[in-house]
Design a protein around this motif. Structure first.
Motif, PDB file in Angstrom:
ATOM      1  N   VAL A   1       0.860  -1.179   0.000  1.00 34.38           N
ATOM      2  CA  VAL A   1       0.000   0.000   0.000  1.00 34.38           C
ATOM      3  C   VAL A   1       0.899   1.234   0.000  1.00 34.38           C
ATOM      4  O   VAL A   1       1.628   1.475   0.962  1.00 34.38           O
ATOM      5  CB  VAL A   1      -0.919   0.015   1.237  1.00 34.38           C
ATOM      6  N   ALA A   2       0.885   1.981  -1.101  1.00 37.00           N
ATOM      7  CA  ALA A   2       1.745   3.164  -1.201  1.00 37.00           C
ATOM      8  C   ALA A   2       1.090   4.360  -0.529  1.00 37.00           C
ATOM      9  O   ALA A   2       1.747   5.143   0.150  1.00 37.00           O
ATOM     10  CB  ALA A   2       2.063   3.472  -2.658  1.00 37.00           C
ATOM     11  N   VAL A   3      -0.227   4.518  -0.755  1.00 34.97           N
ATOM     12  CA  VAL A   3      -0.973   5.607  -0.117  1.00 34.97           C
ATOM     13  C   VAL A   3      -2.274   5.016   0.396  1.00 34.97           C
ATOM     14  O   VAL A   3      -2.959   4.274  -0.305  1.00 34.97           O
ATOM     15  CB  VAL A   3      -1.266   6.751  -1.113  1.00 34.97           C
TER      16      VAL A   3
ATOM     17  N   THR B   1       8.970  17.142   0.829  1.00 40.19           N
ATOM     18  CA  THR B   1      10.348  17.113   1.301  1.00 40.19           C
ATOM     19  C   THR B   1      10.478  16.072   2.397  1.00 40.19           C
ATOM     20  O   THR B   1       9.489  15.657   2.987  1.00 40.19           O
ATOM     21  CB  THR B   1      10.791  18.486   1.837  1.00 40.19           C
ATOM     22  N   HIS B   2      11.700  15.598   2.637  1.00 40.41           N
ATOM     23  CA  HIS B   2      11.869  14.842   3.872  1.00 40.41           C
ATOM     24  C   HIS B   2      12.804  15.579   4.831  1.00 40.41           C
ATOM     25  O   HIS B   2      13.280  15.028   5.799  1.00 40.41           O
ATOM     26  CB  HIS B   2      12.298  13.387   3.625  1.00 40.41           C
ATOM     27  N   ASP B   3      13.016  16.856   4.516  1.00 39.84           N
ATOM     28  CA  ASP B   3      13.832  17.705   5.373  1.00 39.84           C
ATOM     29  C   ASP B   3      12.910  18.492   6.305  1.00 39.84           C
ATOM     30  O   ASP B   3      12.154  19.360   5.881  1.00 39.84           O
ATOM     31  CB  ASP B   3      14.657  18.652   4.488  1.00 39.84           C
TER      32      ASP B   3
ATOM     33  N   GLY C   1       5.142   7.576   0.805  1.00 45.58           N
ATOM     34  CA  GLY C   1       4.031   7.820  -0.103  1.00 45.58           C
ATOM     35  C   GLY C   1       3.846   9.264  -0.524  1.00 45.58           C
ATOM     36  O   GLY C   1       2.830   9.617  -1.118  1.00 45.58           O
ATOM     37  N   LYS C   2       4.831  10.108  -0.289  1.00 42.01           N
ATOM     38  CA  LYS C   2       4.718  11.520  -0.637  1.00 42.01           C
ATOM     39  C   LYS C   2       4.614  11.709  -2.151  1.00 42.01           C
ATOM     40  O   LYS C   2       3.698  12.360  -2.649  1.00 42.01           O
ATOM     41  CB  LYS C   2       5.940  12.297  -0.109  1.00 42.01           C
ATOM     42  N   THR C   3       5.583  11.141  -2.874  1.00 39.30           N
ATOM     43  CA  THR C   3       5.601  11.304  -4.326  1.00 39.30           C
ATOM     44  C   THR C   3       4.358  10.689  -4.957  1.00 39.30           C
ATOM     45  O   THR C   3       3.744  11.286  -5.835  1.00 39.30           O
ATOM     46  CB  THR C   3       6.866  10.645  -4.914  1.00 39.30           C
TER      47      THR C   3
HETATM   48  N1  LIG Z   1       5.939   2.234  -9.568  1.00 41.59           N
HETATM   49  C1  LIG Z   1       5.959   1.610  -8.379  1.00 41.59           C
HETATM   50  N2  LIG Z   1       5.856   0.272  -8.312  1.00 41.59           N
HETATM   51  C2  LIG Z   1       5.864  -0.363  -7.119  1.00 41.59           C
HETATM   52  N3  LIG Z   1       5.952   0.256  -5.932  1.00 41.59           N
HETATM   53  C3  LIG Z   1       6.054   1.591  -5.936  1.00 41.59           C
HETATM   54  C4  LIG Z   1       6.071   2.340  -7.154  1.00 41.59           C
HETATM   55  N4  LIG Z   1       6.184   3.656  -6.848  1.00 41.59           N
HETATM   56  C5  LIG Z   1       6.249   3.705  -5.504  1.00 41.59           C
HETATM   57  N5  LIG Z   1       6.176   2.483  -4.959  1.00 41.59           N
HETATM   58  C6  LIG Z   1       6.186   2.173  -3.526  1.00 41.59           C
HETATM   59  O1  LIG Z   1       5.246   2.989  -2.882  1.00 41.59           O
HETATM   60  C7  LIG Z   1       5.754   3.468  -1.659  1.00 41.59           C
HETATM   61  C8  LIG Z   1       5.691   4.982  -1.630  1.00 41.59           C
HETATM   62  O2  LIG Z   1       6.599   5.508  -2.596  1.00 41.59           O
HETATM   63  P1  LIG Z   1       6.810   7.048  -2.834  1.00 41.59           P
HETATM   64  O3  LIG Z   1       7.646   7.196  -4.041  1.00 41.59           O
HETATM   65  O4  LIG Z   1       5.505   7.736  -2.825  1.00 41.59           O
HETATM   66  O5  LIG Z   1       7.652   7.444  -1.552  1.00 41.59           O
HETATM   67  P2  LIG Z   1       8.195   8.875  -1.136  1.00 41.59           P
HETATM   68  O6  LIG Z   1       7.514   9.249   0.121  1.00 41.59           O
HETATM   69  O7  LIG Z   1       8.096   9.825  -2.265  1.00 41.59           O
HETATM   70  O8  LIG Z   1       9.716   8.534  -0.820  1.00 41.59           O
HETATM   71  P3  LIG Z   1      11.044   9.394  -1.138  1.00 41.59           P
HETATM   72  O9  LIG Z   1      11.212  10.369  -0.036  1.00 41.59           O
HETATM   73  O10 LIG Z   1      12.118   8.339  -1.083  1.00 41.59           O
HETATM   74  O11 LIG Z   1      10.895   9.996  -2.476  1.00 41.59           O
HETATM   75  C9  LIG Z   1       7.161   2.924  -1.535  1.00 41.59           C
HETATM   76  O12 LIG Z   1       7.130   1.845  -0.659  1.00 41.59           O
HETATM   77  C10 LIG Z   1       7.525   2.498  -2.921  1.00 41.59           C
HETATM   78  O13 LIG Z   1       8.357   1.381  -2.880  1.00 41.59           O
END
Ligand SMILES: Nc1ncnc2c1ncn2[C@@H]1O[C@H](COP(=O)(O)OP(=O)(O)OP(=O)(O)O)[C@@H](O)[C@H]1O
Ligand SMILES: [Mg+2]
Lengths: 407, 296
Positions: free
Chosen positions: A39-41, A213-215, A63-65
């Motif tokens: 679960v990403a989000v 951000t993560h800062d 899950g920010k991005t």
């Molecule tokens: N295309 C994808 N396929 C499979 N899993 C994904 C994909 N994109 C993201 N994830 C997973 O979803 C979760 C959230 O990823 P996300 O990129 O949103 O993190 P983030 O908060 O942006 O992290 P960061 O600070 O490293 O950029 C992670 O566990 C990641 O492994």
């Protein structure tokens, strides 16, 4: 499409405030995205007002991005809705959402000059040539890039490229601008400088910005509100002050400011206060009222900057200063607190002469198992290593969480 | 250290430099020998041959012959067919490479294999394959007739259509390979960035994607043009008398007339045409760059 028409006039008028200058700019309801089993989000919901600067803050992989990508339309949510300026855009292609996006990797068009890059979104909107020239010049000037219009992106430094990317998103005045760690690749000095610039531009133009951000420090400097994310969930969405002073969970308390955690039990409730008996020291700690029954196991969280050094008899616990590091305006101190059994012995010999020696001894005796409290106290009368001290905290600065979370 | 350097100034350094140069020459020797033996000597002797009369005296009349009458029209035919081949292999190659570059890695690798593998089969065999396919009773004409296309069967062999189909097919592996590499190198996120600013698919293609792959297109076009210029087997087998190309002419002169000097002149002209093609592309691309610069 009709609603789209309502928001576009702002594009044509130079210097206009974003269309949605009243009410909600963006709302997200129960947004969810999974990749296979992961679960990403997870059920993310938030409402963002026009002109607000909101930051997604969280560890890598929280899950920010993914959330930002779903808002931008680059990634389709499994469920949930996204509304921009009152219009449901959940299933709309990215190009129809009228948002701005600043990517972490800049993504300037390498075959265009800086000027052409910034002009591109205006050309797409059919803005007249003269107007394009004027607005591109204006925007580049604002970013301190006036002399660079004719250069190729690869002929610019990282910080300059980042500013061009910013210009390209600002120039067409989208009602909402999304930024994914736009300063992530830059060094500290440049980052500080651009933070100020981004914030200034955002306030001047009244833009709605969602920033990733993560800062932690960056989030605090920029944001009106911060959404702390953890494992795909929004842990708390609040102003920086609220997050600091009224964290809803131990995770938030730890993530912002790295709070001290102490286990204890609720001893007594009064109208205004809750009294907690601390497990290690056996001392009583007074906090503002939390609705918790007597006897419940709790975790106490206090930020290092909110603990004070006081005479041993006045504090909720006593301890020995193990480290004291002078870092400019404050002293960072580590105080090993006395455990229940040793605190009685040590309270007997607190005389100045022997303080140092016994301090060292008790420090060694109680070193195992007894927690180390981190303090940040004004440098003026900072504690010295080996000193025996009491620790005090204002009831209002102490947060309680049921259960034995924290560390 | 500084004192000794100051005392004996440039000399040791020059010695060192010259030693380094000598070692460098030693390393380069095999390559130089190779180039001399396999490129410079043959080209030089061809040049010499092309300006020598049968009795050994200097003359330019082989060039005059090559640039008049039937020979001149062969030259033009060659240029025309090479240009047509370049155009078609570019368009078809673009479509193929573009489709393949959108596939996932594994299917893409398979598709590239299918495109490239025929290249390992002798050009002669493939040409005969095309001759069988394009004949009156061949697969293509039967298909067209079966679909009820009026006028079928068409004459697809021993004319320019046949030659262009054949040479285009021979060039495709090169263009697809080259364009695929360039397309894979395009950062897809740039297209997403354009979309985020409101660009539709067509605009993204025209304003972002096409300019980014343009250098690859120029190279691929030039490559198939140059390769087609000197192509021999396919035009010779699939064309008619009107599609005689310069390579066939050279062959005839050597094999049938034992006329080496004329063939050498034709060869030199082919070489010059190739250089001209290279120069043209270089010029056009640098011109575009200059225009961009002055515009901004
Ligand atoms: N295309 C994808 N396929 C499979 N899993 C994904 C994909 N994109 C993201 N994830 C997973 O979803 C979760 C959230 O990823 P996300 O990129 O949103 O993190 P983030 O908060 O942006 O992290 P960061 O600070 O490293 O950029 C992670 O566990 C990641 O492994
Ligand atoms: Mg991310």
């Amino acid at each position: 499409m009709a609603e789209f028409g309502v928001s576009t006039p702002s594009v044509g008028v130079a210097g206009a405030k974003p269309a949605a200058s009243t009410g909600k700019a963006l709302s997200v309801v129960a947004l969810r995205k999974t990749y296979g089993d992961a679960v990403a989000v997870d059920e993310a919901s938030m409402e963002i007002a026009a002109g607000e600067f909101v930051t997604f803050l969280g560890a890598s992989g929280s899950g920010k991005t993914t959330t930002l990508m779903m808002i931008a339309g680059f990634c389709e949510p499994d469920s949930g809705t996204i509304t921009v300026g009152g219009r449901d855009v959940t299933r709309l292609a990215p190009q129809k959402r009228n948002l701005g996006f600043v990517f972490q990797q800049y993504l300037l068009f390498p075959h265009m000059t800086v000027g052409e890059n910034v002009a591109f979104p205006l050309q797409l909107r059919g803005v007249p040539k003269e107007e394009i020239r004027r607005r591109v010049g204006q925007t580049l000037e604002m970013a301190g890039l006036s002399g660079f219009a004719g250069r190729r992106p690869r002929e610019l430094s990282g910080g300059q490229q980042q500013r061009v990317a910013l210009c390209r998103a600002l120039v067409y005045r989208p009602p909402v601008i999304l930024m994914d760690e736009p300063l992530g690749a830059l060094d500290k000095k440049l980052r500080d400088q651009l933070q100020v610039e981004i914030k200034t531009i955002q306030q001047e133009l009244g833009l709605t910005v969602i920033y990733v951000t993560h800062d932690q420090e960056e989030a605090l400097v920029l944001s009106d509100r911060i959404a702390v994310m953890r494992n795909g969930r929004i842990e708390q969405f609040d102003t920086p002050r609220e997050l600091f002073e009224r964290p809803k969970t131990a995770f938030v308390a730890d993530f912002l400011g790295a709070a001290n955690f102490l286990p204890g039990r609720v001893e007594q409730q009064s109208d205004a206060h809750t009294l907690v008996r601390l497990d290690h020291s056996g001392g009583l700690l007074k906090t503002r009222r939390h609705d918790l029954a007597a006897g419940v196991a709790v975790t106490v969280a206090v930020q290092p900057g909110r603990l004070r050094v006081c005479p041993p008899d006045d504090g909720f616990c006593t301890g020995t200063v193990e480290t004291a590091t002078y870092v400019g305006s404050v002293v960072r101190a580590g105080v090993r607190i006395d455990s229940r059994d040793t605190s009685r012995d040590t309270s007997r010999d607190t005389s100045r002469d022997t303080g140092r020696d016994t301090g060292r001894d008790t420090g060694r005796d109680t070193g195992r198992g007894a927690p180390l409290l981190r303090l940040e106290v004004p440098a003026g009368r900072g504690p010295v290593t080996g000193e025996r001290v009491g620790i005090c905290a204002d009831p209002d600065d102490v947060n309680l969480f049921p259960g034995e979370q924290g560390r | 250290m500084a004192a000794t350097l100051a005392g004996v100034p440039a000399r040791p350094r020059r010695l060192l430099a010259s030693r380094r140069t000598r070692i460098g020459i030693l390393y380069a020797l095999p390559a130089v020998a190779y180039l001399l033996a396999l490129f410079v000597y043959p080209i030089f002797s061809t040049l010499l041959l092309s300006v020598q009369d049968l009795d050994g005296s200097l003359t330019l009349h082989w060039y005059a012959d090559a640039l008049t009458g039937v020979n001149l029209s062969v030259l033009f035919t060659t240029l025309r067919i090479a240009a047509e081949t370049a155009l078609f292999s570019l368009v078809i190659g673009f479509l193929l490479a573009n489709a393949i570059s959108r596939l996932r890695p594994l299917p893409a690798a398979l598709a590239m294999l299918i495109v490239v593998v025929p290249h390992f089969i002798s050009a002669l065999v493939r040409t005969y394959g095309w001759i069988i396919m394009l004949g009156d009773k061949g697969l293509v004409n039967q298909l067209l007739a079966g679909l009820g296309v009026p006028g079928a069967p068409y004459q697809l062999l021993y004319n320019e259509i046949g030659v262009v189909i054949g040479t285009t097919a021979m060039m495709l592996p090169y263009t697809v390979l080259l364009l695929y590499g360039v397309m894979r190198g395009v950062d897809r996120r740039l297209l997403a960035a354009a979309a985020s600013m409101g660009a539709g698919r067509l605009v993204i293609f025209r304003r972002v994607y096409l300019p980014l792959v343009a250098p690859g297109l120029a190279t691929a076009g030039l490559l198939s043009f140059i390769l087609a210029l000197g192509y021999y087997i396919t035009p010779a087998l699939m064309g008619g008398p009107n599609q005689t190309m310069i390579a066939s002419l050279i062959n005839q002169q050597v094999m049938k007339q034992n006329q080496w000097n004329g063939a050498a002149a034709e060869g030199v002209i082919l070489l010059l045409l190739t250089f001209a093609g290279l120069l043209l592309v270089k010029l056009v691309s640098s011109l575009g760059e200059a225009k961009k610069r002055s515009a901004s």
